[in-house]
Design an enzyme around this catalytic site. Structure first.
Site, PDB file in Angstrom:
ATOM      1  N   LYS A 196      73.965  38.018 -49.522  1.00  0.00           N
ATOM      2  CA  LYS A 196      72.780  37.359 -48.973  1.00  0.00           C
ATOM      3  C   LYS A 196      72.015  36.553 -50.023  1.00  0.00           C
ATOM      4  O   LYS A 196      71.295  35.627 -49.690  1.00  0.00           O
ATOM      5  CB  LYS A 196      71.882  38.385 -48.292  1.00  0.00           C
ATOM      6  CG  LYS A 196      72.562  38.958 -47.048  1.00  0.00           C
ATOM      7  CD  LYS A 196      71.654  39.824 -46.223  1.00  0.00           C
ATOM      8  CE  LYS A 196      72.335  40.245 -44.930  1.00  0.00           C
ATOM      9  NZ  LYS A 196      73.431  41.223 -45.165  1.00  0.00           N
TER      10      LYS A 196
HETATM   11  C1  LIG Z   1      74.387  41.559 -44.176  1.00  0.00           C
HETATM   12  C2  LIG Z   1      75.630  42.198 -44.658  1.00  0.00           C
HETATM   13  C3  LIG Z   1      76.828  42.156 -43.914  1.00  0.00           C
HETATM   14  C4  LIG Z   1      76.903  41.545 -42.528  1.00  0.00           C
HETATM   15  O1  LIG Z   1      76.777  40.151 -42.540  1.00  0.00           O
HETATM   16  P1  LIG Z   1      76.449  39.348 -41.178  1.00  0.00           P
HETATM   17  O2  LIG Z   1      76.154  37.962 -41.600  1.00  0.00           O
HETATM   18  O3  LIG Z   1      75.229  40.049 -40.600  1.00  0.00           O
HETATM   19  O4  LIG Z   1      77.615  39.469 -40.285  1.00  0.00           O
HETATM   20  C5  LIG Z   1      77.966  42.724 -44.472  1.00  0.00           C
HETATM   21  N1  LIG Z   1      77.937  43.326 -45.686  1.00  0.00           N
HETATM   22  C6  LIG Z   1      76.810  43.383 -46.435  1.00  0.00           C
HETATM   23  C7  LIG Z   1      76.845  44.076 -47.742  1.00  0.00           C
HETATM   24  C8  LIG Z   1      75.610  42.825 -45.958  1.00  0.00           C
HETATM   25  O5  LIG Z   1      74.489  42.896 -46.697  1.00  0.00           O
END
Ligand SMILES: *Cc1c(COP(=O)(O)O)cnc(C)c1O
Length: 476
Positions: free
Chosen positions: A115
């Site tokens: 993210k």
């Molecule tokens: C947010 C997240 C996901 C999921 O991603 P999406 O975009 O919501 O499908 C998977 N793994 C980690 C470590 C995350 O922080």
């Protein structure tokens, strides 16, 4: 490039306006009116660019209202060495695990999860837009861990933006908590709620439904439906293909399409992959991996989308994927059905709680390249062990869900890239469970856990939250 709502009730708008809004005013999701195309010749011209340079080129296809030299400065700052060690996104082979397998390192940023890649871009572009308009923004959000810390690290110390982040008291990992609460920047406000994540989200929703309060205090969001985050996520799909085709001569590159495996929850990361594929990036299949909360695996294997409530959502050892209602899926279904059919059938979901698209099932894979799979706690431990034994690399439990599904679905002759969505150290407990006595705690983590924490705890109620915002919100 203009943007419209999946529900049809928004005047077409441009990228910079989209960045400051969450949902469209009609409750729909904001989507690009058309998908820009990148030809093979254009892709080849991108090969020599650094990650920040590539990001400027790709994002500019959507951000047509930001001058290109401004955009280059913004991506230069977002993906510079202060936030990500070069090359920003390393692509490492896992040939010792299975021939053709590779790991795309998306978690080299300040909070050790993918993210950061999208959020650091918002952390530059949003203050830029606010500066130009003489505006301020008070971001109000709820987090179960990864999003909140990524947002706080992206906006800390930035002018014109304050962050009010709600988190459920005592329900995050020690590392997640320390990443957020150890910040002491004056524009970061950590608020622990005596409740669960859903309570935090309900409080955010309640404040947002008070239009007068929202406008008086310039309240906004940077949540996973923000299209700016999607645009920034497209970049690493392009980057990954360029890197795995680097060593090939040009005649081999032509037919070289990759499978990408994406550990998924809200369908944000893989939706960016879907856009990359639609733009012309050589992606053969998009492989969606879930944990025990397998609503999306069910959709891509049966065509029936049946979101679940929080009572039916399991708490698993890949907690950032414990999601049973994928907010970004609406964007894909809108494209699958077309605007008219979408409006008609989406109503089914709202009235019955189920959307049966089994008549579209073959298109999901044949036309759009989607396949899916899910994994269990045992699979996760096994994948962590297998990768560590074969390569010495530690992977986190979310990436392990990807490895599990990759090993079940990969086909000889096609490179299979797994997106590494977090670092092992962020979820050390499960990694330790898999590997026995292995020590996950790096000196950086020991230092982080030892820092003073700054957080205000409130009851699960609107009043104390309003009081905090009234006292600390930025005003123009
Ligand atoms: C947010 C997240 C996901 C999921 O991603 P999406 O975009 O919501 O499908 C998977 N793994 C980690 C470590 C995350 O922080």
């Amino acid at each position: 490039m203009r943007f419209i709502s999946t529900r049809g009730g928004m005047v077409p708008t441009n990228f910079t306006d989209v960045l400051l809004s969450g949902l469209a005013p009609d409750g729909g999701l904001i989507v690009p009116e058309s998908i820009p195309e990148v030809t093979r010749t254009q892709l080849e011209r991108l090969r020599s660019l650094s990650y920040p340079e590539l990001a400027a080129k790709i994002i500019s296809l959507y951000a047509t209202d930001i001058p290109t030299h401004d955009l280059a400065a913004l991506t230069g700052a977002a993906f510079g060495p202060d936030h990500f060690p070069p090359p920003v996104v390393p692509v490492r082979t896992l040939n010792n695990v299975a021939e053709g397998l590779a790991l795309v390192g998306l978690s080299e940023g300040p909070t050790m999860a993918f993210k950061d890649l999208a959020m650091q871009f918002l952390g530059q572009v949003i203050p830029y837009i606010l500066r130009h308009g003489g505006r301020v923004l008070n971001v109000l959000g709820a987090t179960s861990g990864d999003t909140g810390s990524a947002a706080e690290h992206a906006f800390r110390g930035q002018d014109g933006v304050a962050i009010f982040m709600l988190s459920p008291k005592d329900r995050m990992s020690d590392v997640q908590r320390a990443q957020m609460y150890s910040l002491n920047d004056t524009n970061i406000h950590n608020i622990a709620v005596n409740g669960v994540f859903d309570d935090c989200q309900a409080l955010v929703k309640a404040i947002n439904s008070d239009a007068a309060f929202k406008s008086t205090y310039s309240i906004g969001a940077v949540n996973s439906i923000n299209f700016g985050r999607i645009a920034a996520q497209i970049v690493y799909y392009v980057w990954a293909w360029l890197r795995i085709s680097d060593g090939l001569d040009s005649s081999d590159r032509a037919g070289h399409a990759m499978d990408v495996v994406v550990p998924s929850g809200n369908f944000g990361n893989i939706y960016a992959g879907h856009l990359a594929r639609s733009m012309g990036v050589p992606i053969r299949r998009l492989v969606l991996a879930t944990n025990e909360n397998n609503v999306l695996d069910e959709f891509f294997s049966t065509g029936v989308y049946r979101p679940r409530g929080s009572a039916e959502t399991l708490a698993t050892s890949s907690p950032s994927m414990d999601i049973s209602k994928a907010s970004n899926l609406e964007r894909f279904i809108w494209q699958l059905l077309g605007p008219k059919e979408f409006r008609h059938r989406w109503l089914d979901l709202e009235t019955t709680g189920v959307l049966d698209l089994s008549d579209q099932l073959t298109r999901l894979s044949a036309e759009f390249g989607f396949i899916s799979g899910s994994s269990s706690h045992r699979d996760r431990l096994e994948a962590i062990r297998r990768v560590h034994t074969a390569t010495g690399t530690f992977i986190d439990p979310h990436t392990a869900d990807g490895v599990t599904v990759a090993l079940r679905t990969m086909e000889v002759g096609f490179p299979t890239l797994i997106l590494e969505t977090a670092k092992a150290a962020k979820f050390g407990e499960t990694v330790k469970e898999a590997l026995g006595a292995e020590q996950m705690q790096t000196p950086e983590i020991t230092d982080l856990l030892g820092r003073a924490q700054h957080v205000v705890t409130i009851a699960n109620a609107e009043e104390p939250l309003r009081a905090i915002i009234e006292a600390a919100a930025l005003r123009t």
